[in-house]
Design a protein around this motif. Sequence first.
Motif, PDB file in Angstrom:
ATOM      1  N   ALA A   5      30.525  82.334  58.547  1.00 15.62           N
ATOM      2  CA  ALA A   5      29.864  83.483  59.052  1.00 15.62           C
ATOM      3  C   ALA A   5      30.707  84.051  60.107  1.00 15.62           C
ATOM      4  O   ALA A   5      30.665  85.202  60.269  1.00 15.62           O
ATOM      5  CB  ALA A   5      28.489  82.808  59.714  1.00 15.62           C
ATOM      6  N   GLU A   6      31.478  83.334  60.648  1.00 15.85           N
ATOM      7  CA  GLU A   6      32.466  83.620  61.770  1.00 15.85           C
ATOM      8  C   GLU A   6      33.503  82.775  62.110  1.00 15.85           C
ATOM      9  O   GLU A   6      33.564  81.672  61.544  1.00 15.85           O
ATOM     10  CB  GLU A   6      31.732  84.076  63.017  1.00 15.85           C
ATOM     11  CG  GLU A   6      30.710  82.818  63.743  1.00 15.85           C
ATOM     12  CD  GLU A   6      29.558  83.083  64.791  1.00 15.85           C
ATOM     13  OE1 GLU A   6      29.715  84.192  65.103  1.00 15.85           O
ATOM     14  OE2 GLU A   6      28.855  82.502  64.720  1.00 15.85           O
ATOM     15  N   PRO A   7      34.542  83.093  62.893  1.00 18.37           N
ATOM     16  CA  PRO A   7      35.377  82.058  63.504  1.00 18.37           C
ATOM     17  C   PRO A   7      34.798  80.915  64.002  1.00 18.37           C
ATOM     18  O   PRO A   7      33.882  80.980  64.775  1.00 18.37           O
ATOM     19  CB  PRO A   7      36.530  82.787  64.383  1.00 18.37           C
ATOM     20  CG  PRO A   7      36.124  84.217  63.881  1.00 18.37           C
ATOM     21  CD  PRO A   7      34.894  84.404  63.719  1.00 18.37           C
ATOM     22  N   GLU A  22      40.308  74.128  51.691  1.00 16.45           N
ATOM     23  CA  GLU A  22      39.875  75.187  51.054  1.00 16.45           C
ATOM     24  C   GLU A  22      38.576  75.408  50.779  1.00 16.45           C
ATOM     25  O   GLU A  22      38.079  76.115  49.545  1.00 16.45           O
ATOM     26  CB  GLU A  22      40.559  74.971  49.552  1.00 16.45           C
ATOM     27  CG  GLU A  22      42.187  74.868  49.566  1.00 16.45           C
ATOM     28  CD  GLU A  22      42.834  74.807  48.235  1.00 16.45           C
ATOM     29  OE1 GLU A  22      41.905  75.171  47.265  1.00 16.45           O
ATOM     30  OE2 GLU A  22      43.951  74.697  48.184  1.00 16.45           O
ATOM     31  N   THR A  23      37.383  75.167  51.964  1.00 13.97           N
ATOM     32  CA  THR A  23      36.192  75.511  51.736  1.00 13.97           C
ATOM     33  C   THR A  23      36.065  76.064  53.174  1.00 13.97           C
ATOM     34  O   THR A  23      37.030  76.418  54.075  1.00 13.97           O
ATOM     35  CB  THR A  23      35.189  74.222  51.791  1.00 13.97           C
ATOM     36  OG1 THR A  23      35.139  73.402  53.139  1.00 13.97           O
ATOM     37  CG2 THR A  23      35.528  73.291  50.501  1.00 13.97           C
ATOM     38  N   ALA A  24      34.684  76.658  53.646  1.00 15.68           N
ATOM     39  CA  ALA A  24      34.562  77.309  55.043  1.00 15.68           C
ATOM     40  C   ALA A  24      34.927  76.379  56.170  1.00 15.68           C
ATOM     41  O   ALA A  24      35.046  76.675  57.035  1.00 15.68           O
ATOM     42  CB  ALA A  24      33.237  77.637  54.788  1.00 15.68           C
ATOM     43  N   TRP A  25      34.857  74.890  55.733  1.00 12.29           N
ATOM     44  CA  TRP A  25      34.963  74.074  56.654  1.00 12.29           C
ATOM     45  C   TRP A  25      36.642  73.861  56.991  1.00 12.29           C
ATOM     46  O   TRP A  25      36.819  72.928  58.139  1.00 12.29           O
ATOM     47  CB  TRP A  25      34.298  72.678  56.365  1.00 12.29           C
ATOM     48  CG  TRP A  25      33.064  72.614  56.082  1.00 12.29           C
ATOM     49  CD1 TRP A  25      32.404  72.836  54.706  1.00 12.29           C
ATOM     50  CD2 TRP A  25      31.873  72.669  57.068  1.00 12.29           C
ATOM     51  NE1 TRP A  25      30.918  72.765  54.960  1.00 12.29           N
ATOM     52  CE2 TRP A  25      30.607  72.953  56.237  1.00 12.29           C
ATOM     53  CE3 TRP A  25      31.962  72.357  58.280  1.00 12.29           C
ATOM     54  CZ2 TRP A  25      29.458  72.814  56.888  1.00 12.29           C
ATOM     55  CZ3 TRP A  25      30.507  72.471  59.011  1.00 12.29           C
ATOM     56  CH2 TRP A  25      29.248  72.931  58.245  1.00 12.29           C
ATOM     57  N   GLN A  26      37.442  74.248  56.259  1.00 10.39           N
ATOM     58  CA  GLN A  26      38.873  73.874  56.547  1.00 10.39           C
ATOM     59  C   GLN A  26      39.353  74.528  57.909  1.00 10.39           C
ATOM     60  O   GLN A  26      39.003  75.605  58.303  1.00 10.39           O
ATOM     61  CB  GLN A  26      39.756  74.568  55.324  1.00 10.39           C
ATOM     62  CG  GLN A  26      41.111  74.405  55.865  1.00 10.39           C
ATOM     63  CD  GLN A  26      42.146  74.804  54.540  1.00 10.39           C
ATOM     64  OE1 GLN A  26      41.667  74.749  53.460  1.00 10.39           O
ATOM     65  NE2 GLN A  26      43.191  75.415  54.828  1.00 10.39           N
ATOM     66  N   GLY A  27      39.911  73.534  58.550  1.00  5.15           N
ATOM     67  CA  GLY A  27      40.551  73.837  60.007  1.00  5.15           C
ATOM     68  C   GLY A  27      39.291  73.690  61.102  1.00  5.15           C
ATOM     69  O   GLY A  27      39.544  73.640  62.355  1.00  5.15           O
TER      70      GLY A  27
END
Length: 380
Positions: A193-195, A130-135
Amino acid sequence: MVNDSVLLPLPIDVVKPDVVLPHAPVAAGGTVSALPYEPVDLLGVSYEWAGRTKTVGDFLNETATDVIEFAHNGRLVAQYFANGWSADVAHQAWSTTKSFVSTLVGIALDQGLISSVEDPIERYIPELAETAWQGVTLRNLLEMRSGVHWDEHTSELSQNTQVLQWVDLALDYFTDGSAGQTRNEFLRSLPRAEPQGVRFNYNSANTQVLAWLVESVYGQPFNQVLSEQLWQPAGMEAGADIMTDRTGAAIASEALFAVPRDFVRFGEFMRTGGSTPDGRRIVSARWVAAATTDMKPAHDAGDHAEGGYGFQWWNGATPDGFQANGFQGQYITVAPSECLTGVRLAHTLQVTTDLDFAGQGKEEWHALYRAVMDRLGGCE
């Protein structure tokens, strides 16, 4: 003053933030890997650069270089020092530290603590769900393609993510957590910032997340993991240290300090596919190949906007070569087909009007490296 550069102070480089944040020791072991010293005079080796015929000695004296070392066929053949440095004075690795982190990831993969570089990071660090790092996959972290925002190239300090992190780390440290953020808090706060996988962006946060990964899978502080899994098995001759935040979390994208010959040893065991001279395996040959070959083009807005990038390694000075790069021209340059490892360490507190050396001087270092390679000949 050296070649239009002001170098201060000597012999220790006082560079923010290393004077204000704590450091943790990286202990050496009782076994030192062989690196016999059989000197060859290389100071007069010449190369062409910018319309001049220059020598290794000129490079040492004119380019804010502190240390040049070369190992050929497993023997240390040259070690030259300037600006007060010597064989026993530790030097900051800056971003060459990233290549050490990559190697620890490879060791953890070899040991089964990591299943695959295709795994998402939250599998190992649940705090990043559940942060920008997820996945984000470990592969995209290793290849600097996470898509998480980071800009350490801008001269606008208020927008420079690396500078903002340093400020937060220092505030947190000096206020005992009342202000600022720890390493992990700062990493969790970064936006997307982007995928992932779309674009190369040189991002020191990626490496810090990989260091957090290493800490997580071993259940130990990074300095202890580095000591037990790499430094001691590789037979480094001296202890090292690494900068941390208030909690002991390593800022492992930039902040390793070690004596020059141990940087040579690191390049040498990578050159030989992950083993020490006496046959002790540090990391699998499979990982070395994955990390240092088949590099993808690297393009971004900063000093690193050229060449190819692998798993926290850059392409090197030869077609099969690879290199660890650091700010202001720290290099561990390896040419496996020539049995040659070269280390160049440079003064990191310098004000210069030389555009090449403001951009780290990699191309001139490569010209020098290839000239030394020709002088020494290939593998025995």
